[in-house]
Design a protein around this motif. Sequence first.
Motif, short mmCIF file in Angstrom:
data_model
loop_
_atom_site.label_atom_id
_atom_site.label_comp_id
_atom_site.label_asym_id
_atom_site.label_seq_id
_atom_site.Cartn_x
_atom_site.Cartn_y
_atom_site.Cartn_z
N HIS A 23 0.77 -1.54 0.35
CA HIS A 23 -0.25 -0.20 -0.35
C HIS A 23 0.51 0.82 -0.19
CE1 HIS A 23 -3.60 -2.39 1.69
NE2 HIS A 23 -4.00 -1.89 -0.06
N ALA A 24 2.27 1.48 0.78
CA ALA A 24 2.92 2.59 1.00
C ALA A 24 3.62 2.88 -0.25
CB ALA A 24 4.50 1.88 1.24
N MET A 25 3.68 1.33 -1.53
CA MET A 25 4.23 1.87 -2.89
C MET A 25 3.27 2.00 -3.42
SD MET A 25 6.43 1.24 -5.04
CE MET A 25 8.05 -0.18 -4.48
N LEU A 26 1.97 1.94 -3.10
CA LEU A 26 1.08 1.99 -3.90
C LEU A 26 0.86 3.66 -4.30
CD1 LEU A 26 -2.28 -0.23 -3.72
CD2 LEU A 26 -1.28 0.53 -5.58
N ASP A 27 0.71 3.75 -2.49
CA ASP A 27 0.51 5.84 -2.71
C ASP A 27 1.52 6.71 -3.32
OD1 ASP A 27 -1.54 5.06 -0.76
OD2 ASP A 27 -0.67 5.03 0.92
N ARG A 28 3.06 5.82 -3.51
CA ARG A 28 4.26 6.78 -3.28
C ARG A 28 4.27 7.13 -4.99
NH1 ARG A 28 8.73 5.27 -5.63
NH2 ARG A 28 8.85 3.81 -4.99
N LEU A 49 3.52 -3.32 -10.17
CA LEU A 49 2.96 -3.52 -9.11
C LEU A 49 1.86 -4.37 -8.57
CD1 LEU A 49 4.04 -3.15 -5.95
CD2 LEU A 49 2.54 -1.27 -5.61
N ASP A 50 0.58 -3.99 -9.94
CA ASP A 50 -0.46 -4.60 -10.06
C ASP A 50 -0.13 -6.30 -10.28
OD1 ASP A 50 -3.27 -4.87 -9.87
OD2 ASP A 50 -3.53 -4.69 -11.60
#
Length: 175
Positions: free
Chosen positions: A137-142, A169-170
């Motif tokens: 989730h942190a990587m998605l946000d970034r 990432l997905d």
Amino acid sequence: MQDQPLIFFHLKLVAKVALTAGVAAMLCLLVAASFLAGPSGSSYESIIRNSSITRAQMGPVMLLAGLVLVSLVGVVTWMIALYSSFRVAGPLYRFAQNVKLAMASDTAGLVNLRAGDSLKEQERHIKDAVSGLRAHHAMLDRLSWQASSALERGDADAYADAVASLKALDEKARI
């Protein structure tokens, strides 16, 4: 207990209960037989009288002995089930609390198991999964932030890179 899997501990406990129930049954049989035997007589009349008394009392005495045995085994089995369930139900409750904490916040600490609880390996797996999910989730946000800021700046190359990273990432997260 440390060298053997937990299932052997429970099997040994059940074996001890079965052995104890067998010994208790034998003791009940001996007590019932001594109660029913009565005083020994040397005459034919006293032997017949004792036999008729024994037959009359056999049913109630055996019923009482059976009820005592069933009650004893039931209580001991209940105690084993209670002890075992606390070692499993406690961790399951804590796992549910950890999932709720993980859903509520990315920074909330997770609840640890008690020292004597079972399912320690599963606890480690859940903590690893939660930390992996938080990192995802942190990587998605970034990456989302990078894509939106590149779009605002009008930087098509940075936007394409961010979208490609999001797609990668997905794909990584697909099961």
